[in-house]
Design a protein around this motif. Structure first.
Motif, mmCIF file in Angstrom:
data_model
loop_
_atom_site.group_PDB
_atom_site.id
_atom_site.type_symbol
_atom_site.label_atom_id
_atom_site.label_comp_id
_atom_site.label_asym_id
_atom_site.label_seq_id
_atom_site.Cartn_x
_atom_site.Cartn_y
_atom_site.Cartn_z
ATOM 1 N N ILE A 1 0.922 -1.185 0.123
ATOM 2 C CA ILE A 1 -0.111 0.068 0.017
ATOM 3 C C ILE A 1 0.909 1.271 -0.026
ATOM 4 C CG2 ILE A 1 -1.653 1.341 1.486
ATOM 5 C CD1 ILE A 1 -2.925 -1.140 2.197
ATOM 6 N N GLY A 2 1.941 1.489 1.086
ATOM 7 C CA GLY A 2 2.828 2.466 1.010
ATOM 8 C C GLY A 2 3.558 2.839 -0.347
ATOM 9 N N ALA A 3 4.203 1.657 -0.709
ATOM 10 C CA ALA A 3 4.812 1.793 -2.018
ATOM 11 C C ALA A 3 4.158 2.389 -3.399
ATOM 12 C CB ALA A 3 5.788 0.411 -2.119
ATOM 13 N N THR A 4 2.955 1.700 -3.380
ATOM 14 C CA THR A 4 2.259 2.011 -4.388
ATOM 15 C C THR A 4 1.585 3.555 -4.387
ATOM 16 O OG1 THR A 4 1.602 -0.097 -4.638
ATOM 17 C CG2 THR A 4 0.293 1.303 -6.011
ATOM 18 N N ALA A 5 1.240 3.818 -3.235
ATOM 19 C CA ALA A 5 0.502 5.155 -2.864
ATOM 20 C C ALA A 5 1.799 6.161 -3.353
ATOM 21 C CB ALA A 5 -0.035 5.413 -1.097
ATOM 22 N N ILE A 6 2.609 5.984 -2.743
ATOM 23 C CA ILE A 6 3.642 6.919 -3.090
ATOM 24 C C ILE A 6 4.223 6.986 -4.516
ATOM 25 C CG2 ILE A 6 6.073 7.921 -2.439
ATOM 26 C CD1 ILE A 6 5.326 7.359 0.280
ATOM 27 N N GLY A 7 4.350 5.751 -5.207
ATOM 28 C CA GLY A 7 4.880 5.473 -6.269
ATOM 29 C C GLY A 7 4.035 5.935 -7.652
ATOM 30 N N ARG A 8 2.443 5.878 -7.292
ATOM 31 C CA ARG A 8 1.703 6.081 -8.286
ATOM 32 C C ARG A 8 0.995 7.493 -8.003
ATOM 33 N NH1 ARG A 8 -2.272 1.174 -9.444
ATOM 34 N NH2 ARG A 8 -0.484 -0.033 -10.020
ATOM 35 N N TRP A 9 0.740 7.941 -6.704
ATOM 36 C CA TRP A 9 0.364 9.226 -6.506
ATOM 37 C C TRP A 9 0.959 10.187 -5.798
ATOM 38 C CZ3 TRP A 9 -2.529 4.550 -6.184
ATOM 39 C CH2 TRP A 9 -3.619 4.135 -6.941
ATOM 40 N N GLY A 10 2.118 10.052 -5.317
ATOM 41 C CA GLY A 10 3.203 11.024 -4.512
ATOM 42 C C GLY A 10 3.938 11.791 -5.478
ATOM 43 N N SER A 11 4.026 13.097 -5.113
ATOM 44 C CA SER A 11 4.755 13.904 -5.942
ATOM 45 C C SER A 11 6.300 13.534 -6.222
ATOM 46 C CB SER A 11 4.786 15.490 -5.119
ATOM 47 O OG SER A 11 5.700 15.264 -3.926
ATOM 48 N N GLU A 12 6.678 14.164 -7.160
ATOM 49 C CA GLU A 12 8.234 13.776 -7.396
ATOM 50 C C GLU A 12 9.089 13.621 -6.275
ATOM 51 O OE1 GLU A 12 8.989 11.989 -10.011
ATOM 52 O OE2 GLU A 12 10.945 12.004 -9.683
ATOM 53 N N SER A 13 8.994 14.826 -5.512
ATOM 54 C CA SER A 13 9.814 14.888 -4.183
ATOM 55 C C SER A 13 9.749 13.844 -3.401
ATOM 56 C CB SER A 13 9.676 16.192 -3.841
ATOM 57 O OG SER A 13 8.676 16.391 -3.059
ATOM 58 N N MET A 14 8.411 13.451 -3.330
ATOM 59 C CA MET A 14 7.886 12.527 -2.040
ATOM 60 C C MET A 14 8.635 11.073 -2.651
ATOM 61 S SD MET A 14 3.916 12.333 -1.119
ATOM 62 C CE MET A 14 3.376 13.214 -0.067
ATOM 63 N N ARG A 15 8.646 10.881 -4.011
ATOM 64 C CA ARG A 15 8.814 9.470 -4.441
ATOM 65 C C ARG A 15 10.626 9.600 -4.384
ATOM 66 N NH1 ARG A 15 6.082 7.861 -9.433
ATOM 67 N NH2 ARG A 15 7.860 8.396 -10.495
ATOM 68 N N VAL A 16 11.219 10.714 -4.508
ATOM 69 C CA VAL A 16 12.782 10.375 -4.344
ATOM 70 C C VAL A 16 13.121 10.501 -3.015
ATOM 71 C CG1 VAL A 16 14.750 11.892 -4.493
ATOM 72 C CG2 VAL A 16 13.051 11.981 -6.442
ATOM 73 N N GLU A 17 12.260 11.053 -2.068
ATOM 74 C CA GLU A 17 12.504 11.038 -0.627
ATOM 75 C C GLU A 17 12.233 9.468 -0.078
ATOM 76 O OE1 GLU A 17 10.506 13.806 1.898
ATOM 77 O OE2 GLU A 17 11.680 13.257 3.624
ATOM 78 N N TRP A 18 11.024 8.878 -0.435
ATOM 79 C CA TRP A 18 10.678 7.931 0.238
ATOM 80 C C TRP A 18 10.967 6.479 -0.514
ATOM 81 C CZ3 TRP A 18 10.129 8.636 5.049
ATOM 82 C CH2 TRP A 18 9.609 10.031 5.497
ATOM 83 N N LEU A 19 10.826 6.493 -1.827
ATOM 84 C CA LEU A 19 10.885 4.980 -2.268
ATOM 85 C C LEU A 19 12.045 4.419 -2.141
ATOM 86 C CD1 LEU A 19 8.819 5.708 -5.675
ATOM 87 C CD2 LEU A 19 7.942 4.521 -3.721
ATOM 88 N N PRO A 20 13.544 4.919 -2.193
ATOM 89 C CA PRO A 20 14.491 4.269 -1.873
ATOM 90 C C PRO A 20 14.494 3.751 -0.395
ATOM 91 C CG PRO A 20 15.146 6.254 -2.993
ATOM 92 C CD PRO A 20 13.565 6.436 -2.542
#
Lengths: 393, 377
Positions: free
Chosen positions: B93-112
């Motif tokens: 849930i978390g990875a998809t929420a951020i990966g699909r709908w998060g802002s670019e800065s969120m993705r860069v910050e959290w996905l790794p």
């Protein structure tokens, strides 16, 4: 594009080009199919044309070898054809027990000459087969069958009775289980024979069911002489003498697989339910109890469809899956007809009222689904023994 | 038989099965339960090390983009070994929420960080004792470039140790309006956020979470302001499909234990597995389990191909798998007899886990009501 995808495109184009539009209606019901055989009367010229096209191409039985009337295709290619016919809503060109049951058995157990004699005629739709398995005293306990098979030199002499033989009155040939030896345990001493239905001494008689007319017949055998050989290296018996049970059970696997697929075409249950019960302000059926029943049935249908899809995609089958599908699918069909009867209410109970009369007959007949092809209890026995390996006595 | 796995998927399954049995199986569960802390950061980082946290993350952020079938395979194995981890909350849930709908800065910050197992997320949606995700009273008021959150959430899976919460909040409209829902990513350390343990029957670190004037910047919005409802629905669908697979795993193990027991337990001078009454019940369970597995993987495949019906199939899968798993859990105890009631035997542990999972993200009653409504009746 992979070879298989290329094949898919070609198959699709060919079906679109050759299958008459009137047969592109997705009908899979018993009445809509061409069953073939000498006594077959085509229901339309389109039906005849479609069969001829497919026969020409070997596509009534695409995975059988070419010399036996097939197209010699791989099982993956055969599956592609099945999928494309289904996705294009094309009716099957031909369907019967020769194709579904006897064919696979002969391919595994038959001699080359037996295959040459029987398979092409099955593939072309010239010969229709029926199945002589059950007897009045051999239902679930099929191996206790007692129709006698005596050796009288160059022929077998058959005496006894078969029952629940579908379409014995319409078929040309019958494959039959008979007992050749009473002195050995019941699973031994059984023979698997092939013979024409019009042999002297064979009398089929249709059986009337609680649902009215049925395809089932009783078949009486009175001093029926079956030649041991139909030609050189072409015996009337499949497999060795006394080894008929092995052949019989191999065949049953295909019967169970086939039965699970017999479904009515989409019926708009929701539309009917809305009409009968009405919808409240929140968009729900006013009868909540019926609504729960309906949604449960639809969840189970979706589940069954998912399983069927994976089964079609499977490479091999150990036979267990056909028991799973038969057990689950047969009950699913019964639930569906119960729900349709519920929705029909009193109109569904009226004798001979046209449209609904048909429904009540189907509902009555649906009770047979958990009985024929091995009862539900037999399927559970098979699963507990063969899959779960639970001990016998 | 259900979905035939390809070579890659089969390898994942075997690796998961082997590793979980050795490192995060029932003996570990019992040990941790006794010590009072059931979540192990070490085990979680090991799982991340095997790539499980990146199954649904794009390669450019360190993931493998393996897909939902892969996630289901891992979840099913976790179900079998009764593994406790925030896999669904974080890696699905978390990875998809951020990966699909998060802002670019969120993705860069959290996905790794998700991929390496250094952050744990939890989805906070439920507010009442029954799941009803679009009935939201938790509210946020705008304050310049910030929002101030007030309200409380309950039954938050993995909420006791999560570092970040995905919170569904009403930013406009009335309690049950589809419009006006917003998803925020809220730091667990944010001022005004408090949590209380809600240790569930299955010994998991679920939590009640309270928000009292919690200030969050508008940069923490997942998706768009007021447009969070469809995203929440989609995230719940993922959770349902993967949790369905976990329940299939738990039910499979419970069933296997029961069949084994039928083969060794003697009464009346006989192995009880010779009694047809019990054989038939076991065989029926086998049929149901095969069906449940089929619909679970159908839903996961639908998610992978982004099918329009994926949401509905996920609901069907969760409803069916919950129904089947619970019935198998019940039967497993019955088939074990008295010892099935003891803590010493494992079937009781699966029973408790399945019951809790059945409630999570909507129980049978909720889901079937939703399926019927979306079917127009």
């Amino acid at each position: 594009m992979s070879e298989l995808e290329k094949f898919r495109r070609e198959a699709r184009d060919w079906i679109i080009e050759n299958c008459p539009a009137t047969l592109r209606d997705g009908e899979t019901g018993i009445e809509s199919i061409c069953w073939g055989g000498d006594k077959w009367v085509f229901t339309s010229s389109a039906q005849k044309h479609w069969l001829e096209c497919c026969r020409e191409k070997g596509w009534t039985v695409p995975t059988w070898p070419k010399e036996y009337g097939g197209a010699g295709l791989s099982s993956a290619e055969g599956k592609v054809i099945e999928e494309e016919m289904s996705s294009l809503d094309a009716r099957l060109p031909l369907y019967n027990m020769g194709i579904v049951m006897l064919g696979p058995v002969l391919l595994k157990y038959g001699t080359h000459e037996q295959k040459l004699m029987h398979l092409p005629e099955i593939a072309s739709g010239k010969v229709r087969w029926c199945q002589g398995y059950s007897e009045p005293n051999a239902g679930s306990d099929l191996a206790s069958l007692n129709a006698k098979c005596e050796d009288i030199g160059d022929a077998w002499l058959i005496n006894g009775q078969k029952t629940w033989t579908s379409s014995a009155d319409k078929a040309d040939w019958i494959f039959v289980l008979v007992r050749g030896d009473n002195s050995v345990p019941k699973h031994q001493g059984i023979n698997f024979l092939l013979l024409p239905v019009d042999c002297v001494g064979i009398t089929p008689r249709p059986i009337e069911l609680i649902s009215g007319k049925s395809p089932f017949c009783e078949v009486f055998f009175e001093d029926v002489k079956v030649p041991k050989e139909y030609g050189e290296n072409c015996p009337s018996m499949v497999g060795d003498e006394g080894r008929g049970w092995e052949v019989a059970t191999y065949l049953l696997k295909f019967e169970r697989g086939g039965l699970a697929g017999l479904r009515d075409k989409d019926v708009d249950l929701v539309g009917q339910a809305v009409q009968v019960y009405g919808i409240d302000n929140n968009g729900r059926l006013k009868n909540g109890v019926f609504r729960s029943k309906l949604v449960k049935s639809r969840i189970n249908e979706a589940t069954f469809e998912a399983a069927s899809g994976f089964l079609r995609g499977a490479k091999g089958d150990d036979g267990a899956m056909s028991s799973v599908m038969k057990y689950y699918g047969s009950q699913l069909i019964q639930r569906e007809f119960e729900i349709r009867m519920d929705l029909g209410g009193s109109s569904a109970l009226e004798l001979q009222s046209d449209a609904e009369g048909e429904l009540s007959q189907k509902w009555l007949y649906s009770r047979a689904y958990t009985i024929f092809g091995g009862t539900s209890e037999i399927q559970l026995n098979i699963l507990s023994k063969r899959v779960l390996k639970l001990p016998g006595k | 038989m259900t979905l035939q796995l390809n070579e890659e998927q089969m390898m994942l399954k075997e690796a998961a099965n082997g590793w979980l049995q050795d490192h995060a199986g029932v003996p570990m569960f019992r040990k941790m339960r006794k010590s009072g802390s059931v979540f192990s950061d070490e085990i979680w980082r090991d799982m991340a090390g095997m790539g499980w946290c990146g199954l649904l993350v794009e390669e450019k952020f360190g993931g493998s983009d393996f897909g939902f079938v892969g996630a289901g395979i891992v979840a099913e194995e976790m179900g079998k070994s009764l593994t406790i981890s925030p896999f669904i909350s974080t890696a699905v849930i978390g990875a998809t929420a951020i990966g699909r709908w998060g802002s670019e800065s969120m993705r860069v910050e959290w996905l790794p960080k998700i991929v390496e197992g250094s952050v744990k997320l939890a989805l906070a949606t439920d507010e009442a004792v029954k799941h009803n995700p679009l009935s939201i009273s938790c509210a946020a008021e705008r304050d310049g470039s910030h929002f101030v959150l007030n309200g409380s959430k309950t039954f938050v899976a993995d909420g006791q140790f999560a570092d970040q919460f995905i919170v569904s909040v009403r930013t406009s409209g009335n309690e049950t309006d589809a419009q006006g829902v917003t998803l925020f990513l809220v730091d667990a350390k944010a001022g005004g956020l408090s949590r209380r343990p809600m240790r569930t029957l299955d010994a998991r670190d679920t939590a009640h979470v309270k928000f009292e004037n919690v200030r969050v910047s508008s940069g923490t919005i997942i998706g768009k302001l007021d447009m969070g409802a469809p995203i929440l629905e989609a995230l719940l669908s993922l959770g349902r499909a993967v949790l369905a697979a976990e329940m299939v795993g738990a039910a499979t193990q419970s069933f296997d234990l029961s069949v084994e027991y039928l083969k060794v337990r003697e009464q009346f001078g006989r192995i009880i597995g010779t009694f047809q009454a019990l054989q038939h019940r076991a065989a029926q369970m086998y049929v149901d389990l095969t069906m449940a597995s089929s619909i679970a993987y159908r839903a996961l495949l639908d998610l992978d191909i982004n099918s329009e019906s994926a949401g509905n199939t996920s609901s069907i899968a969760k409803a069916k798998c919950g129904e089947v798993a619970l019935s198998i859990a019940n039967e497993s105890i019955q088939l074990h007899g008295g010892v099935g009631m003891t803590d010493e035997y494992d079937v009781g542990l699966y029973f408790k886990r399945i019951r809790v999972a059945q409630e999570q993200y909507g129980d049978y009653d909720f889901l079937t009501d939703m399926i019927a409504s979306s079917g127009g009746y």
